[in-house]
Design a protein around this motif. Structure first.
Motif, mmCIF file in Angstrom:
data_model
loop_
_atom_site.group_PDB
_atom_site.id
_atom_site.type_symbol
_atom_site.label_atom_id
_atom_site.label_comp_id
_atom_site.label_asym_id
_atom_site.label_seq_id
_atom_site.Cartn_x
_atom_site.Cartn_y
_atom_site.Cartn_z
ATOM 1 N N PHE A 91 6.928 1.249 -3.093
ATOM 2 C CA PHE A 91 6.148 0.875 -1.915
ATOM 3 C C PHE A 91 7.115 0.594 -0.781
ATOM 4 O O PHE A 91 8.268 0.211 -0.993
ATOM 5 N N THR B 91 4.277 5.720 -2.922
ATOM 6 C CA THR B 91 3.295 4.789 -3.450
ATOM 7 C C THR B 91 3.645 4.364 -4.867
ATOM 8 O O THR B 91 4.403 5.047 -5.566
ATOM 9 N N LEU C 159 2.808 11.057 -0.814
ATOM 10 C CA LEU C 159 2.711 9.632 -0.547
ATOM 11 C C LEU C 159 3.885 8.911 -1.188
ATOM 12 O O LEU C 159 4.299 9.248 -2.301
ATOM 13 N N GLY D 106 0.822 -1.208 0.000
ATOM 14 C CA GLY D 106 0.000 0.000 0.000
ATOM 15 C C GLY D 106 0.851 1.251 0.000
ATOM 16 O O GLY D 106 2.051 1.210 -0.295
ATOM 17 N N ALA D 107 0.240 2.376 0.359
ATOM 18 C CA ALA D 107 0.900 3.683 0.301
ATOM 19 C C ALA D 107 1.325 4.134 1.699
ATOM 20 O O ALA D 107 0.672 3.823 2.704
ATOM 21 N N LEU E 99 -3.587 2.498 -2.691
ATOM 22 C CA LEU E 99 -2.457 3.257 -3.232
ATOM 23 C C LEU E 99 -2.678 4.769 -3.220
ATOM 24 O O LEU E 99 -1.712 5.527 -3.365
ATOM 25 N N ASP E 100 -3.921 5.215 -3.076
ATOM 26 C CA ASP E 100 -4.210 6.641 -3.196
ATOM 27 C C ASP E 100 -4.324 7.356 -1.851
ATOM 28 O O ASP E 100 -4.560 8.564 -1.805
#
Length: 313
Positions: free
Chosen positions: A166, A142, A140, A117-118, A213-214
């Motif tokens: 990541f 990501t 982020l 994930g982020a 991811l966002d």
């Protein structure tokens, strides 16, 4: 899900309680494994207090009670883990409430061997923000879009800039699959970037799927004494540390029978490019030292020797 969260602890007495409690908020977390790595501060005592306060917290040290670095500490944590899944958390970072939202759904599919994930960023002090905001801002960390598992390894190797990154704090892995497919976990001879090297190999051997991811699922804590922050901000020469990183990746790729030749060649070129970059940095510092000895008077007076200027810059 039964998740073992592994936390290497070094010089983190101010932060480790927050890290542990951020992991314990989840029912899916079966245990939090602290591996105390001979911290020079009061971290060991804080860890002991956490084990007394929470029955899901386990504390270990290396057999010799010495300092071995984050990689060997994570390896020890994996060895001691009893959960079906492994997640990692640095002692000065913390999980957010959505940390395992995607994982709870994705791992219902047995083909999913890992989920990433982020990672967000938090500045613990104004001084840390002043020093490092230009490096991290509020961005982020990501991967920029959802990729199929087969694209994760080449994406990191070939198009790091456009693929994204990541972090180990935002990664969850099926323990049994990792132990079966990877003969070597974290490299014990890398004091820095051992997580990057691990993630490269992990994405080659395992099918890793994108989670959230966002938005951040975990947070990187930035403070003045964070080792990686010091490296990334170039207070330590990043070229020399990356030479060691790519040397390890190149050595692994060369011995990996399943690795296509064109990928091995690309990795070798990356290794050589970092060697050249590092040699260039060393050359410049060598020139500075040379002129400090042989032409110190003109440098001090500001009348820079034209050869010094031309050869150095």
């Amino acid at each position: 899900m039964k998740i073992s969260v592994i936390v290497p602890v070094y010089n983190a007495e101010r932060f480790v309680s927050q890290a542990v409690e951020s992991a314990l908020q989840f029912d899916e977390v079966h245990e939090v494994i602290l591996v105390e790595d001979q911290s020079p501060d009061n971290a060991l005592q804080v860890c002991i207090q956490l084990t007394e306060k929470y029955d899901r917290v386990r504390l270990y040290q290396h057999p010799d009670k010495g300092n071995h670095g984050a990689g060997p500490s994570r390896n020890l944590g994996i060895e001691k883990a009893t959960g079906d899944f492994i997640a990692f958390l640095d002692a000065d970072d913390y999980f957010l409430p959505n940390r395992f939202d995607a994982e709870k759904e994705l791992f219902k599919n047995p083909d999913v061997e890992g989920v990433y994930g982020a990672l967000g960023v938090h500045y613990y002090t104004e001084k840390a923000k002043e020093q490092y905001y230009s490096l991290f801002e509020d961005k982020l960390t990501t991967v920029y879009k959802k990729h199929s598992p087969k694209d994760v390894f080449p994406g990191q190797i070939y198009m790091l800039g456009s693929f994204g990154l990541f972090s180990i704090d935002a990664l969850t892995i099926r323990r049994e699959v990792m132990m079966k497919k990877m003969e070597i976990l974290f490299r014990t001879n890398l004091r820095l970037h051992q997580d990057t090297e691990f993630l490269f190999r992990l994405s080659f051997y395992l099918d890793l799927y994108p989670g959230i991811l966002d938005e951040a699922v975990a947070v990187r804590g930035v403070h003045e004494n964070n080792r990686i922050t010091v490296v990334d901000s170039k207070k330590i020469n990043p070229a020399s540390t990356r030479v060691l990183l790519w040397k390890e990746i190149d050595s692994w790729a060369a011995d990996e029978k399943m690795m296509p030749d064109n990928v091995k060649q690309h990795i070798s070129r990356m290794h050589r490019s970092f060697q050249i970059a590092n040699a260039s940095v060393l050359h410049k510092w060598g020139m500075i030292l040379k002129y400090l000895v042989t032409d110190y008077t003109s440098i001090r007076s500001g009348l820079y020797n034209v050869n010094f200027r031309d050869r150095l810059f």
